[in-house]
Design a protein around this motif. Structure first.
Motif, mmCIF file in Angstrom:
data_model
loop_
_atom_site.group_PDB
_atom_site.id
_atom_site.type_symbol
_atom_site.label_atom_id
_atom_site.label_comp_id
_atom_site.label_asym_id
_atom_site.label_seq_id
_atom_site.Cartn_x
_atom_site.Cartn_y
_atom_site.Cartn_z
ATOM 1 N N HIS A 1 -1.761 14.007 -23.558
ATOM 2 C CA HIS A 1 -0.731 15.329 -23.641
ATOM 3 C C HIS A 1 -0.025 15.091 -24.590
ATOM 4 O O HIS A 1 0.293 16.331 -25.423
ATOM 5 N N LEU A 2 0.517 14.087 -24.945
ATOM 6 C CA LEU A 2 1.459 13.919 -26.288
ATOM 7 C C LEU A 2 0.677 14.179 -27.568
ATOM 8 O O LEU A 2 0.992 14.794 -28.592
ATOM 9 N N GLY A 3 -0.542 13.482 -27.276
ATOM 10 C CA GLY A 3 -1.500 13.885 -28.651
ATOM 11 C C GLY A 3 -1.636 15.158 -28.710
ATOM 12 O O GLY A 3 -1.555 15.744 -30.068
ATOM 13 N N THR A 4 -2.309 15.972 -27.995
ATOM 14 C CA THR A 4 -2.464 17.300 -27.911
ATOM 15 C C THR A 4 -1.364 18.221 -28.158
ATOM 16 O O THR A 4 -1.379 19.197 -29.043
ATOM 17 N N LEU A 5 -0.013 17.996 -27.697
ATOM 18 C CA LEU A 5 0.928 18.686 -28.105
ATOM 19 C C LEU A 5 1.341 18.455 -29.331
ATOM 20 O O LEU A 5 1.687 19.626 -30.150
ATOM 21 N N SER A 6 1.365 17.256 -29.873
ATOM 22 C CA SER A 6 1.710 17.062 -31.288
ATOM 23 C C SER A 6 0.665 17.899 -32.405
ATOM 24 O O SER A 6 1.139 18.510 -33.480
ATOM 25 N N ALA A 7 -0.487 18.008 -31.931
ATOM 26 C CA ALA A 7 -1.514 18.575 -32.672
ATOM 27 C C ALA A 7 -1.156 20.226 -32.972
ATOM 28 O O ALA A 7 -1.350 20.696 -33.865
ATOM 29 N N VAL A 8 -0.881 20.873 -31.692
ATOM 30 C CA VAL A 8 -0.362 22.448 -31.707
ATOM 31 C C VAL A 8 0.720 22.235 -32.290
ATOM 32 O O VAL A 8 1.073 23.548 -33.020
ATOM 33 N N ILE A 9 1.593 21.540 -32.340
ATOM 34 C CA ILE A 9 3.059 21.828 -33.060
ATOM 35 C C ILE A 9 2.911 21.603 -34.580
ATOM 36 O O ILE A 9 3.458 22.663 -35.224
ATOM 37 N N VAL A 10 2.232 20.690 -35.179
ATOM 38 C CA VAL A 10 1.858 20.765 -36.336
ATOM 39 C C VAL A 10 1.200 21.908 -36.996
ATOM 40 O O VAL A 10 1.407 22.276 -37.968
ATOM 41 N N TYR A 11 0.148 22.384 -36.036
ATOM 42 C CA TYR A 11 -0.540 23.321 -36.737
ATOM 43 C C TYR A 11 0.121 24.701 -36.681
ATOM 44 O O TYR A 11 0.008 25.391 -37.689
ATOM 45 N N PHE A 12 1.093 24.639 -35.783
ATOM 46 C CA PHE A 12 1.947 26.044 -35.742
ATOM 47 C C PHE A 12 3.288 25.867 -36.373
ATOM 48 O O PHE A 12 4.256 26.720 -35.873
ATOM 49 N N ARG A 13 3.678 24.695 -37.324
ATOM 50 C CA ARG A 13 4.701 24.508 -37.554
ATOM 51 C C ARG A 13 5.644 25.472 -38.162
ATOM 52 O O ARG A 13 6.781 25.666 -37.863
ATOM 53 N N LEU B 1 1.631 29.215 -26.488
ATOM 54 C CA LEU B 1 2.146 29.140 -24.805
ATOM 55 C C LEU B 1 1.781 27.699 -24.436
ATOM 56 O O LEU B 1 2.524 27.191 -23.542
ATOM 57 N N ALA B 2 0.701 26.830 -25.145
ATOM 58 C CA ALA B 2 0.547 25.769 -24.698
ATOM 59 C C ALA B 2 1.605 24.556 -25.081
ATOM 60 O O ALA B 2 1.841 23.772 -24.126
ATOM 61 N N ILE B 3 2.399 25.087 -26.049
ATOM 62 C CA ILE B 3 3.417 24.051 -26.430
ATOM 63 C C ILE B 3 4.484 23.814 -25.115
ATOM 64 O O ILE B 3 4.753 22.688 -24.904
ATOM 65 N N PRO B 4 4.983 24.986 -24.534
ATOM 66 C CA PRO B 4 6.003 24.597 -23.436
ATOM 67 C C PRO B 4 5.209 24.163 -22.193
ATOM 68 O O PRO B 4 5.535 23.287 -21.254
ATOM 69 N N ALA B 5 4.051 24.881 -21.999
ATOM 70 C CA ALA B 5 3.101 24.242 -20.892
ATOM 71 C C ALA B 5 2.809 22.953 -20.951
ATOM 72 O O ALA B 5 3.019 22.098 -19.782
ATOM 73 N N ILE B 6 2.293 22.291 -22.148
ATOM 74 C CA ILE B 6 2.048 20.961 -22.075
ATOM 75 C C ILE B 6 3.299 20.020 -22.402
ATOM 76 O O ILE B 6 3.363 18.838 -21.593
ATOM 77 N N GLY B 7 4.492 20.531 -22.768
ATOM 78 C CA GLY B 7 5.500 19.885 -22.602
ATOM 79 C C GLY B 7 5.996 19.616 -21.158
ATOM 80 O O GLY B 7 6.717 18.747 -21.006
ATOM 81 N N MET B 8 5.795 20.687 -20.443
ATOM 82 C CA MET B 8 6.285 20.636 -19.048
ATOM 83 C C MET B 8 5.505 19.677 -18.347
ATOM 84 O O MET B 8 5.982 18.761 -17.438
ATOM 85 N N ALA B 9 4.048 19.603 -18.659
ATOM 86 C CA ALA B 9 3.301 18.903 -17.826
ATOM 87 C C ALA B 9 3.572 17.422 -18.097
ATOM 88 O O ALA B 9 3.721 16.406 -17.339
ATOM 89 N N ALA B 10 3.762 17.097 -19.413
ATOM 90 C CA ALA B 10 4.086 15.691 -20.176
ATOM 91 C C ALA B 10 5.230 15.059 -19.262
ATOM 92 O O ALA B 10 5.399 13.977 -18.749
ATOM 93 N N SER B 11 6.400 16.050 -19.325
ATOM 94 C CA SER B 11 7.708 15.692 -18.723
ATOM 95 C C SER B 11 7.526 15.276 -17.209
ATOM 96 O O SER B 11 8.108 14.483 -16.821
ATOM 97 N N TRP B 12 6.942 16.229 -16.521
ATOM 98 C CA TRP B 12 6.617 15.895 -14.975
ATOM 99 C C TRP B 12 5.729 14.414 -14.803
ATOM 100 O O TRP B 12 6.246 13.721 -14.063
ATOM 101 N N GLN B 13 5.039 14.207 -15.717
ATOM 102 C CA GLN B 13 4.194 12.966 -15.485
ATOM 103 C C GLN B 13 4.921 11.850 -15.830
ATOM 104 O O GLN B 13 4.672 10.896 -15.365
ATOM 105 N N ILE B 14 5.809 11.941 -17.003
ATOM 106 C CA ILE B 14 6.813 10.940 -17.457
ATOM 107 C C ILE B 14 7.767 10.457 -16.226
ATOM 108 O O ILE B 14 8.002 9.187 -15.947
ATOM 109 N N VAL B 15 8.186 11.652 -15.607
ATOM 110 C CA VAL B 15 8.986 11.285 -14.460
ATOM 111 C C VAL B 15 8.441 10.597 -13.374
ATOM 112 O O VAL B 15 9.007 9.620 -12.915
#
Length: 260
Positions: free
Chosen positions: A48-60, A186-200
């Motif tokens: 999830h962190l990998g795909t999140l970084s990809a979309v952030i870089v693409y739409f930077r 929209l995937a940026i906050p979605a994946i971010g929320m999923a990753a945060s939940w998983q980290i908890v």
């Protein structure tokens, strides 16, 4: 999980996270096909962190413009940023309220197969009869909320977060390219929320971490996700959604045959 398994699953995650074909369906089916053990929460966080970084870089550049736009009155970029925030609320609320249901009952192969095929056909129908050519910057707040409500359905495994958000965006009159861009942003906050939940969850029940496998999986997921985003946005205007709908129906058939 050995290095080969981690890289194979990371490749699948990177390729399917942003295409409208359901990454969850693939990640559940693949270990079953090969007899692999569950990949574990640490792996899920890594990819999830990998795909999140990809979309952030693409739409930077878009993200920088939206951040600046929030400080400027009547900014088009600022309005898009607010729409993304509004559209993310339903997923967060429904995710918290239905976490147990999603992780148990809704992970059945029958549910995954049905949602993969059903929502895939819906995507094709909406794309087939679409008439609009609006851009993502022409969405209203109510449009964004409707897309966000659709995104909440993606908590059902097999639905595909990108697939259902593109379906809603197309139904609201966006072009294919615009529907893809809004879905990916929209995937940026979605994946971010999923990753945060998983980290908890990971912090509450830590597991043994195989760092080489996880770091490699993160990098591969990021690279493949970046390529998938770029190719999708470049080609979707010509190829349409039909190919993804057909693939999803075939995937559903395989899931039923193998797992049900």
């Amino acid at each position: 999980m050995d290095l080969f398994e981690a890289l194979f699953l990371a490749l699948i995650q990177g390729l399917t996270e942003f295409l409208p074909i359901s990454s969850s369906g693939h990640l559940i089916l693949t270990p079953e096909l090969f007899g692999w053990a569950d990949q574990g929460l640490g792996f899920d966080i890594a990819v999830h962190l990998g795909t999140l970084s990809a979309v952030i870089v693409y739409f930077r550049h878009d993200l920088v413009a939206m951040a600046r736009g929030l400080l400027i009155r009547d900014s088009v970029d600022g309005r898009l940023a607010r729409q993304l925030i509004i559209a993310s609320i339903p997923l967060g609320l429904v995710g918290v309220l239905s976490a147990d249901l999603v992780s148990t009952v809704l992970r059945s192969p029958a549910v995954i197969a049905a949602s993969s095929a059903g929502f895939g056909i819906l995507l094709w129908v909406v794309d087939r009869f679409r008439r609009g050519q609006r851009t993502e910057r022409e969405l209203s707040l109510s449009d964004a909320l409707l897309i966000g409500l659709g995104q909440a359905l993606a908590l059902i495994p097999g639905t595909s977060r990108s697939g259902i958000t593109m379906t809603m965006a197309l139904a609201l009159g966006l072009s294919r390219e615009a529907a893809g861009r809004f879905s990916f942003l929209l995937a940026i906050p979605a994946i971010g929320m999923a990753a945060s939940w998983q980290i908890v969850q990971f912090a509450q029940e830590p597991e043994t971490v195989q760092w080489q496998a996880l770091v490699s999986a993160t990098l591969l997921a990021a690279i493949t996700a970046f390529i998938a985003i770029a190719l999708f946005l470049r080609l979707i205007g010509r190829i349409g959604m039909g190919v993804f709908a057909v693939y999803r129906v075939l995937l559903a058939i395989v899931i039923v045959y193998v797992l049900v």
